[in-house]
Write a protein that holds these residues in place. Structure first.
Motif, PDB file in Angstrom:
ATOM      1  N   THR A   1       0.831  -1.200   0.000  1.00 38.45           N
ATOM      2  CA  THR A   1       0.000   0.000   0.000  1.00 38.45           C
ATOM      3  C   THR A   1       0.866   1.251   0.000  1.00 38.45           C
ATOM      4  N   LEU A   2       1.846   1.296   0.888  1.00 39.11           N
ATOM      5  CA  LEU A   2       2.704   2.476   0.986  1.00 39.11           C
ATOM      6  C   LEU A   2       3.551   2.645  -0.272  1.00 39.11           C
ATOM      7  N   VAL A   3       4.095   1.537  -0.770  1.00 34.40           N
ATOM      8  CA  VAL A   3       4.913   1.610  -1.982  1.00 34.40           C
ATOM      9  C   VAL A   3       4.065   2.053  -3.165  1.00 34.40           C
ATOM     10  N   GLY A   4       2.908   1.438  -3.333  1.00 35.20           N
ATOM     11  CA  GLY A   4       2.048   1.787  -4.458  1.00 35.20           C
ATOM     12  C   GLY A   4       1.596   3.233  -4.421  1.00 35.20           C
ATOM     13  N   ALA A   5       1.248   3.736  -3.235  1.00 33.75           N
ATOM     14  CA  ALA A   5       0.781   5.116  -3.116  1.00 33.75           C
ATOM     15  C   ALA A   5       1.906   6.110  -3.383  1.00 33.75           C
ATOM     16  N   LEU A   6       3.077   5.878  -2.805  1.00 30.38           N
ATOM     17  CA  LEU A   6       4.185   6.816  -2.976  1.00 30.38           C
ATOM     18  C   LEU A   6       4.708   6.822  -4.405  1.00 30.38           C
ATOM     19  N   VAL A   7       4.958   5.653  -4.947  1.00 35.28           N
ATOM     20  CA  VAL A   7       5.495   5.568  -6.306  1.00 35.28           C
ATOM     21  C   VAL A   7       4.449   6.015  -7.323  1.00 35.28           C
ATOM     22  N   GLY A   8       3.208   5.623  -7.093  1.00 30.03           N
ATOM     23  CA  GLY A   8       2.148   6.017  -8.011  1.00 30.03           C
ATOM     24  C   GLY A   8       1.955   7.515  -8.062  1.00 30.03           C
ATOM     25  N   PHE A   9       1.979   8.171  -6.904  1.00 24.07           N
ATOM     26  CA  PHE A   9       1.810   9.627  -6.905  1.00 24.07           C
ATOM     27  C   PHE A   9       3.030  10.311  -7.518  1.00 24.07           C
ATOM     28  N   ALA A  10       4.218   9.780  -7.263  1.00 21.79           N
ATOM     29  CA  ALA A  10       5.424  10.362  -7.861  1.00 21.79           C
ATOM     30  C   ALA A  10       5.342  10.315  -9.390  1.00 21.79           C
ATOM     31  N   ALA A  11       4.816   9.218  -9.929  1.00 17.17           N
ATOM     32  CA  ALA A  11       4.666   9.118 -11.381  1.00 17.17           C
ATOM     33  C   ALA A  11       3.663  10.140 -11.891  1.00 17.17           C
ATOM     34  N   ALA A  12       2.601  10.385 -11.129  1.00 14.47           N
ATOM     35  CA  ALA A  12       1.612  11.374 -11.538  1.00 14.47           C
ATOM     36  C   ALA A  12       2.216  12.769 -11.581  1.00 14.47           C
ATOM     37  N   VAL A  13       3.100  13.071 -10.641  1.00 21.11           N
ATOM     38  CA  VAL A  13       3.765  14.375 -10.628  1.00 21.11           C
ATOM     39  C   VAL A  13       4.748  14.488 -11.790  1.00 21.11           C
ATOM     40  N   ALA A  14       5.428  13.382 -12.077  1.00 21.53           N
ATOM     41  CA  ALA A  14       6.467  13.416 -13.116  1.00 21.53           C
ATOM     42  C   ALA A  14       5.881  13.552 -14.515  1.00 21.53           C
ATOM     43  N   VAL A  15       4.721  12.933 -14.749  1.00 24.45           N
ATOM     44  CA  VAL A  15       4.096  12.981 -16.076  1.00 24.45           C
ATOM     45  C   VAL A  15       3.108  14.136 -16.092  1.00 24.45           C
ATOM     46  N   THR A  16       3.500  15.232 -16.667  1.00 23.42           N
ATOM     47  CA  THR A  16       2.634  16.418 -16.681  1.00 23.42           C
ATOM     48  C   THR A  16       1.538  16.270 -17.728  1.00 23.42           C
ATOM     49  N   ASN A  17       0.450  16.953 -17.484  1.00 23.95           N
ATOM     50  CA  ASN A  17      -0.682  16.914 -18.423  1.00 23.95           C
ATOM     51  C   ASN A  17      -0.907  18.314 -18.970  1.00 23.95           C
ATOM     52  N   ARG A  18      -0.065  18.716 -19.905  1.00 26.50           N
ATOM     53  CA  ARG A  18      -0.222  20.038 -20.513  1.00 26.50           C
ATOM     54  C   ARG A  18      -1.462  20.124 -21.388  1.00 26.50           C
ATOM     55  N   ARG A  19      -2.027  18.970 -21.739  1.00 23.61           N
ATOM     56  CA  ARG A  19      -3.216  18.987 -22.583  1.00 23.61           C
ATOM     57  C   ARG A  19      -4.444  19.497 -21.838  1.00 23.61           C
ATOM     58  N   ALA A  20      -4.355  19.568 -20.498  1.00 21.08           N
ATOM     59  CA  ALA A  20      -5.510  20.062 -19.744  1.00 21.08           C
ATOM     60  C   ALA A  20      -5.839  21.493 -20.145  1.00 21.08           C
ATOM     61  N   GLY A  21      -4.793  22.322 -20.364  1.00 24.20           N
ATOM     62  CA  GLY A  21      -5.027  23.683 -20.823  1.00 24.20           C
ATOM     63  C   GLY A  21      -5.588  23.723 -22.226  1.00 24.20           C
ATOM     64  N   ASP A  22      -5.106  22.827 -23.088  1.00 26.53           N
ATOM     65  CA  ASP A  22      -5.636  22.761 -24.449  1.00 26.53           C
ATOM     66  C   ASP A  22      -7.109  22.372 -24.447  1.00 26.53           C
ATOM     67  N   ARG A  23      -7.483  21.505 -23.511  1.00 29.69           N
ATOM     68  CA  ARG A  23      -8.866  21.083 -23.441  1.00 29.69           C
ATOM     69  C   ARG A  23      -9.780  22.264 -23.104  1.00 29.69           C
ATOM     70  N   ILE A  24      -9.296  23.177 -22.262  1.00 32.44           N
ATOM     71  CA  ILE A  24     -10.092  24.369 -21.947  1.00 32.44           C
ATOM     72  C   ILE A  24     -10.304  25.202 -23.206  1.00 32.44           C
ATOM     73  N   GLU A  25      -9.242  25.369 -24.002  1.00 33.67           N
ATOM     74  CA  GLU A  25      -9.370  26.163 -25.230  1.00 33.67           C
ATOM     75  C   GLU A  25     -10.389  25.525 -26.175  1.00 33.67           C
ATOM     76  N   HIS A  26     -10.323  24.202 -26.314  1.00 32.80           N
ATOM     77  CA  HIS A  26     -11.293  23.518 -27.171  1.00 32.80           C
ATOM     78  C   HIS A  26     -12.708  23.686 -26.619  1.00 32.80           C
ATOM     79  N   ALA A  27     -12.843  23.600 -25.284  1.00 36.24           N
ATOM     80  CA  ALA A  27     -14.167  23.743 -24.677  1.00 36.24           C
ATOM     81  C   ALA A  27     -14.700  25.160 -24.858  1.00 36.24           C
ATOM     82  N   LEU A  28     -13.823  26.164 -24.733  1.00 34.26           N
ATOM     83  CA  LEU A  28     -14.245  27.543 -24.962  1.00 34.26           C
ATOM     84  C   LEU A  28     -14.727  27.739 -26.402  1.00 34.26           C
ATOM     85  N   SER A  29     -13.993  27.155 -27.341  1.00 35.36           N
ATOM     86  CA  SER A  29     -14.400  27.265 -28.748  1.00 35.36           C
ATOM     87  C   SER A  29     -15.739  26.581 -28.986  1.00 35.36           C
TER      88      SER A  29
END
Length: 551
Positions: A437-465
């Motif tokens: 549990t501890l290993v999965g939570a720590l390593v899993g969250f670290a991977a989430a931080v390391a892999v950025t999601n720059r597409r989230a901002g692009d999704r807002i632009e598409h939604a605005l359009s």
């Protein structure tokens, strides 16, 4: 100068702790998945117990757990969704069993498990299958990877899963014999209640804005539920009129009685006839666009998978690294760490962090519950099966109030399932579970931080359009002297969906780290303009209604 035009460096956000473990109200239908999973799991497990083959229960559990899905969908849509869930479960199980029969290399097994978890995550998100999402699929496929197997045994094990899956489908569809329009009635009642909450807010502050956003989302969900049922029966047409009434409340809250909306919602809770609002009893014009809406299918699956690329990479990387770390520590069940990591990934970093805290707390309390229950479960296989059934019910009864409460029951259930083959030392199981549990939570969250999601901002632009296009189309129709009612209704529905999607995109992007400055002011202006146009369309449709009513 506004944040919409002034560039700012990427920023991180504070990770919340307050409220993460707060216990909410239970779902209105919490008992349905709880009872369904017991009804789906009990017959196969008790049959295997009677035959002395409880060691095969893991394969029947794969099919039985499909009964957890699609409880919010109308029965016609639920039939299709459950069939796809069963096929998806069997597909993942087949890959896992074949892989397990071909190799015992733990690194290979973890890698395959991580890739399966990523595929299951993006497919569940893209199809919006709903809770419990990919987690149950990942649990079954990952555990099956580490079950000793030969190629000759695979067809028989898959047949057990398929038989249990067919039974789960029957369990999921059975309530439709008693209350065939139950899901649509609940969705409509929720739309009416949230619209009443907005009417009662009577203001322009943050409280009223959030109430309006919640009501708009509930109305949109109610339309999605009604539009997925196919044939437009008389009860469904009556429900459509009530959803229209909720939309009118959003457009003209000052002219709406919240008590009346709540009264209609209460009437929908039983099995009696659907109430018919007097002011809409003869108004077919508001509903002329439904046929046009039914003609539009969902976007192709591939187009919905594209924006989920970063989430797929997070899941694959996090699950793989968690499993490898567990192997390096010498833990005997690395799939527990893999599944822990898979369970974390939500729409953004902030929600992923919250889920991680909930998962860790729930699992740690859950192992204490297992320590207390293990002596009882070890009295015999029959008691073991009954304990698992009790935890199945408890998990679904509690998880809607907060995820960590549900995992208090999920954890001992998962530990007891490992004992279907043979009883084991509780101390070793508890130690492995805590470490994973501890290993999965720590390593899993670290991977989430390391892999950025720059597409989230692009999704807002598409939604605005999308909002701007939908609003422009609706405005053009409003400018016409004589507007086709069906076209106006279809335009209104499209604009409402676009506004809801914009809010979802903005909320998801707001919780991401390393994100460029978000166009908050543009989002706010687009939402306000969209709401004004929606109100204008409803008023215009009211004019159609008056013109079509005999004097």
């Amino acid at each position: 100068m506004s944040s919409a035009t002034t560039p700012r460096p990427p920023r991180t956000r504070r990770l919340p702790l307050a409220g993460v473990l707060r216990i909410g109200r239970p779902s209105d239908i919490w008992f349905k998945p709880a009872l369904s999973v017991v009804a789906a799991v009990a017959p196969p497990n008790l049959t295997l117990l009677a035959l002395g083959r409880l060691d095969l229960a893991m394969y029947t559990m794969a099919g039985s757990l499909c009964a957890l899905y699609a409880h919010n969908r109308p029965y016609a849509a639920r039939a299709r969704a459950l069939a796809w869930v069963v096929l998806g479960m069997l597909g993942g199980l087949a890959v896992a069993l074949v892989t397990a029969s071909l190799t015992t290399d733990a690194v290979v097994l973890v890698t395959v498990g991580a890739l399966l978890a990523a595929a299951q995550k993006v497919l569940c998100d893209a199809t919006r299958i709903g809770p419990p999402g990919h987690v149950v699929l990942a649990f079954i496929s990952s555990a099956s990877l580490f079950a000793p197997q030969t190629l000759g045994q695979v067809p028989g094990h898959l047949a057990l899963g398929a038989a249990a899956g067919a039974w789960a489908w029957i369990v999921g569809m059975a309530p439709g014999l008693v209350r065939p329009h139950g899901p649509e009635r609940r969705a409509t009642a929720h739309a009416l209640n949230t619209a009443a909450t907005y009417v009662e807010a009577r203001g322009t502050g943050d409280g009223a804005a959030s109430a309006r956003a919640a009501a708009a989302a509930a109305v949109h969900a109610a339309w999605q539920s009604l539009l997925s049922t196919g044939a437009r029966s008389a009860p469904r047409r009556a429900l459509e009129r009530l959803v229209v009434r909720a939309e009118v409340a959003l457009a003209a809250p000052a002219d709406t009685e919240a008590a009346q909306l709540r009264a209609w919602a209460r009437e929908l809770g039983g099995t009696g006839p659907v109430p018919r609002p007097a002011d809409l009893a003869d108004s077919a014009d508001e509903l002329l666009g439904v046929e046009a809406e039914l003609a539009f299918g969902e976007r192709p699956l591939l187009s919905r998978l594209g924006p989920l690329g970063p989430l797929a990479l997070r899941t694959a990387l996090g699950c793989a690294l968690a499993g490898y770390a567990s192997l390096a520590l010498g833990v005997g069940r690395p799939y527990w760490a893999l599944v822990t990591a898979a369970s974390l990934y939500q729409a953004n970093i902030t929600l992923t962090w919250s889920r991680g805290v909930q998962r860790v707390v729930g699992n740690l309390v859950g192992v204490l519950v297992f320590a207390a229950v293990a002596p009882l479960a070890h009295l015999g296989e029959a008691v073991l099966v009954l304990c698992c059934l009790a935890f199945n019910f408890g998990a679904e009864a509690l998880i809607g109030r907060n995820y960590w409460l549900g995992t208090i029951c999920v954890t001992p259930m998962a530990l007891l399932i490992t004992e279907f083959t043979r009883f084991q030392q509780p101390e070793q199981l508890i130690t492995d579970r805590v470490v994973d549990t501890l290993v999965g939570a720590l390593v899993g969250f670290a991977a989430a931080v390391a892999v950025t999601n720059r597409r989230a901002g692009d999704r807002i632009e598409h939604a605005l359009s999308a909002v701007e296009r939908a609003r422009g189309h609706a405005t053009a129709l409003l400018a016409e002297e004589r507007t086709d009612p069906g076209a106006l209704e279809s335009a209104r529905r499209s604009l409402a969906a676009a506004v809801v999607d914009l809010r979802a995109a903005a909320d998801a992007a707001a919780g991401e780290w390393w994100q460029r400055a978000l166009p908050q002011e543009r989002v706010m202006r687009a939402e306000q303009a969209g709401h004004r146009t929606l109100a204008a369309t409803v008023r215009r449709q009211g004019l159609h209604c008056l013109e079509g009513t005999p004097a």
